[in-house]
Design a protein around this motif. Structure first.
Motif, PDB file in Angstrom:
ATOM      1  N   ARG A 125       0.743  -1.239   0.011  1.00 20.52           N
ATOM      2  CA  ARG A 125       0.062  -0.262  -0.083  1.00 20.52           C
ATOM      3  C   ARG A 125       0.855   1.043  -0.037  1.00 20.52           C
ATOM      4  O   ARG A 125       1.204   1.739   1.127  1.00 20.52           O
ATOM      5  N   PHE A 285     -10.812  -9.984   1.068  1.00 21.45           N
ATOM      6  CA  PHE A 285     -10.457  -9.938  -0.220  1.00 21.45           C
ATOM      7  C   PHE A 285     -11.385  -9.960  -1.286  1.00 21.45           C
ATOM      8  O   PHE A 285     -12.464 -10.497  -1.118  1.00 21.45           O
ATOM      9  N   VAL A 289      -8.388  -8.323  -7.128  1.00 18.92           N
ATOM     10  CA  VAL A 289      -8.049  -7.182  -6.781  1.00 18.92           C
ATOM     11  C   VAL A 289      -6.958  -6.862  -5.757  1.00 18.92           C
ATOM     12  O   VAL A 289      -6.894  -7.743  -4.902  1.00 18.92           O
ATOM     13  N   ARG A 290      -6.005  -6.167  -6.148  1.00 20.40           N
ATOM     14  CA  ARG A 290      -4.671  -6.052  -5.395  1.00 20.40           C
ATOM     15  C   ARG A 290      -4.989  -5.622  -4.053  1.00 20.40           C
ATOM     16  O   ARG A 290      -5.760  -4.414  -3.780  1.00 20.40           O
ATOM     17  N   GLY A 291      -4.528  -6.172  -2.927  1.00 18.35           N
ATOM     18  CA  GLY A 291      -4.509  -5.507  -1.501  1.00 18.35           C
ATOM     19  C   GLY A 291      -5.733  -6.175  -1.052  1.00 18.35           C
ATOM     20  O   GLY A 291      -6.822  -6.283  -1.474  1.00 18.35           O
ATOM     21  N   GLU A 292      -5.666  -6.072   0.296  1.00 16.77           N
ATOM     22  CA  GLU A 292      -6.951  -6.309   1.104  1.00 16.77           C
ATOM     23  C   GLU A 292      -7.715  -5.253   1.003  1.00 16.77           C
ATOM     24  O   GLU A 292      -7.697  -4.201   1.178  1.00 16.77           O
ATOM     25  N   LEU A 293      -9.149  -5.673   1.100  1.00 18.51           N
ATOM     26  CA  LEU A 293     -10.030  -4.703   1.168  1.00 18.51           C
ATOM     27  C   LEU A 293     -10.517  -4.170   2.618  1.00 18.51           C
ATOM     28  O   LEU A 293     -11.104  -2.998   2.907  1.00 18.51           O
ATOM     29  N   ASP A 319      -9.275   2.555  -0.619  1.00 16.83           N
ATOM     30  CA  ASP A 319      -8.469   2.566  -2.138  1.00 16.83           C
ATOM     31  C   ASP A 319      -8.719   1.115  -2.714  1.00 16.83           C
ATOM     32  O   ASP A 319      -9.023   0.914  -3.722  1.00 16.83           O
ATOM     33  N   SER A 320      -8.626   0.016  -1.860  1.00 15.53           N
ATOM     34  CA  SER A 320      -8.794  -1.471  -2.351  1.00 15.53           C
ATOM     35  C   SER A 320     -10.222  -1.424  -2.625  1.00 15.53           C
ATOM     36  O   SER A 320     -10.479  -2.266  -3.640  1.00 15.53           O
ATOM     37  N   ARG A 323     -10.995  -0.243  -5.965  1.00 12.72           N
ATOM     38  CA  ARG A 323     -10.510  -0.854  -6.816  1.00 12.72           C
ATOM     39  C   ARG A 323     -11.377  -2.095  -7.622  1.00 12.72           C
ATOM     40  O   ARG A 323     -11.401  -2.690  -8.302  1.00 12.72           O
TER      41      ARG A 323
END
Lengths: 388, 388
Positions: A125, A285, A289-293, A319-320, A323
């Motif tokens: 992040r 997740f 999608v990149r990164g944890e929500l 941000d996540s 996405r």
């Protein structure tokens, strides 16, 4: 667009990890934040809004200590005391719960949304400012509270349209308790933890020695919740640790009852990022999608010298989350002459039109409407479409 | 409640001018912010969201210089450059307009909402953190742009239910231009300005010397717009200044056309708080409400070495706006047994109920519902009211 602008180039340079969110993204983010908050509010979570900065010692007490190195410091010229710019809102909301809301009935359900700032971004992040939306459920150690937190986090994300959602459940304190119960030496613990963190089965077997089967089994008891639980139950776990697994099983059952279709996975050796958690923790997740929500878990809301209050909560990272969602298309946008009727313009806006009123006389209203990116224009009291 | 809480007392102590906003205020504020933004968005103002911190030199360029002393500074460990925590969002939005959005068609309409922080509170506004909601209309010097800004600021406030609204119009550069045209000495200017600021008619007459009638007339040409304009038009104003008055008159006419009932006042000697304004400025008040609800005016959006872009905008201060509005009553709140049907609970929430689900078995669900401040409870599939 940006590189072609010599005048603005110098000023446009923002510090790394900070950005101007433009339209339509800024509007989209705000709309999703409010939808998420509205969703959790319906479950009885009351919104609070702590300040962006507060005294360092209260901001970094208890769970806040975890983000101490990530917290910007400021001197308060009034009190001459050091203040911190929040890097996480959970510690603030926990502080509000145990101080200003100490006399409110428990369980206390609170929610919040706001910006946090970090001194440095991480690899996963890189952003140094991001928006958190979260809830805290304070003053209860109930298993149903764990289930409500897991369910509500997923339900809120589903309500705004996140697809391919899965929740990964963890017991970050389990391995440590096992070390304790089994009386492993400090060196054994370090080697075993490193091997578990790498998910390196061979190294785990070697480092675990006489407990090889147990820790190997624990490592393999990851994946879809039902299978993982089955494997966990079959392990030769000490009585004093078994309770945690039974609790996990109950929570999973309760979450399933509320949403039978939710994808739940379990990872019993995961503990990184859950440093202040005291029990069940989870990460959200969305596939692709990149990164944890978001993430959540049990912790103790600190009360100074007194024993902390048991609490569970979760935080969603906007941000996540964004996405994982498509940007909605913009509405119809109509160019109005400068002297157009106010009541008519009001009526258009009331049914969702965006009106752009002319500020100067223009010979060619049609090309002016197109220049200003309008989809329609009003000519002689008739709405006409603007061709691309 | 607070003083009775020894454990939380130390932690509850926030720096002066900073506060925890609790419910229902926090929810109310967020709802009003979103309503205001939705309102101005319908007029074509596109939402942007600059970061909370940015490099000091960009944050404090142009109009931002005005709040330099009120801006917290932070060192960026990555770039080793000084950053500022924003004390005002207008300079940021102007920066975005002339840099990242330099190629977008003009007039450019932008809106924003966010928190700002100030090193010290003022007597009128002791808060050091408050929420701004505003719009900027960039790249046009049109009189209709002035009218749109004045109208939209008032229309947005009226749309959320503000009553007793009035808009005070000012020409903060007028007196300075008169000084220039009349060739007054530095000392004359200082004395006259001080007298005008105090609204001290006798001192104005004395300090103005041969221009006593003019400046006395200017001082008296304050109040309701129509009367003030009439008096202004009757004054022996130099030709080069008359244009400003004519422009003011036109803007007032245009605003009246859009909202004939809006209370408009004029104060031609007012200039304090409008330090970066370059023309028509305005302040919004609600009768009986402490502090201004917002302010706006003309300024130049700076473009480095190049000439700035003409712009007008306004900012609403949410603390004052909220003081002008009643807190809405909370909805119905129902206590549900822990094993209640999920679909039924969903249906309740969908029609606006707040559901509070039991997390523990309780012998007396009725008193538990009351303890948790529920207005209703579900007993044996029937909704019952909770008596006070």
């Amino acid at each position: 667009m940006h590189s072609g602008d010599p005048n603005g180039a110098r000023q446009a340079l923002l510090p790394a990890g900070l950005q101007d969110v433009l339209y339509p993204d800024a509007a989209h983010e705000a709309a999703i934040v409010e939808k998420l908050i509205r969703h959790v509010s319906r479950f009885g979570y009351a919104r609070v809004k702590p300040p962006l900065i507060e005294f360092e010692d209260s901001l970094l007490a208890g769970p806040g200590g975890q983000v101490s190195e990530q917290t910007f410091r400021l001197m308060d010229p009034i009190s001459q005391r050091m203040m911190g710019l929040r890097a996480d809102m959970t510690p603030q909301v926990a502080r509000v719960a145990v101080s200003r809301l100490a006399q409110e009935p428990r369980p206390l359900r609170l929610c919040y949304a706001g910006e946090v700032l970090r001194v440095r971004g991480s690899q996963l992040r890189p952003e140094r400012q991001f928006t958190q939306v979260g809830v805290e459920l304070i003053g209860t150690a109930s298993r149903r509270a764990d289930a409500e937190a897991v369910f509500l986090a997923s339900d809120a994300l589903l309500s705004v349209g996140v697809e391919g959602l899965s929740v990964d459940l963890a017991l970050p304190t389990l391995v440590g308790r096992l070390f304790e119960v089994l009386g492993l030496s400090e060196q054994e613990r370090q080697e075993l933890r490193a091997a578990l963190d790498r998910k390196d089965a061979a190294a785990v077997q070697q480092a675990a020695g006489r407990h090889a089967d147990l820790f190997d089994g624990l490592l393999r008891a990851s994946g879809l919740a039902d299978e993982a639980l089955e494997r966990l139950m079959a392990l030769p776990l000490p009585e004093s640790v078994l309770g945690e697994i039974e609790r996990l099983s109950e929570v999973i059952g309760e979450v399933r009852r509320m949403n039978p279709e939710l994808v739940l996975t379990v990872d019993c050796v995961d503990h990184r990022g859950f440093e202040y958690q005291t029990g069940l923790s989870f990460t959200l997740f969305a596939s692709g999608v990149r990164g944890e929500l978001g993430r959540g878990g049990r912790y103790d809301a600190p009360r100074g010298e007194a024993e902390g209050e048991p609490a569970i909560g979760f935080t969603l990272f906007m941000d996540s989350v964004l996405r994982a969602l498509p940007i909605p298309s913009e509405g119809r946008r109509i160019y109005l002459p400068s002297d157009s009727d106010g009541a008519f313009a009001n009526a258009l806006r009331a049914v969702g039109w965006i009106t752009v009123t002319a500020l100067d006389e223009s010979a060619d209203v049609y090309s002016e409407a197109r220049r200003l990116k309008c989809t329609h224009l009003l000519v002689a009291d008739r709405i006409e479409e603007v061709e691309d």
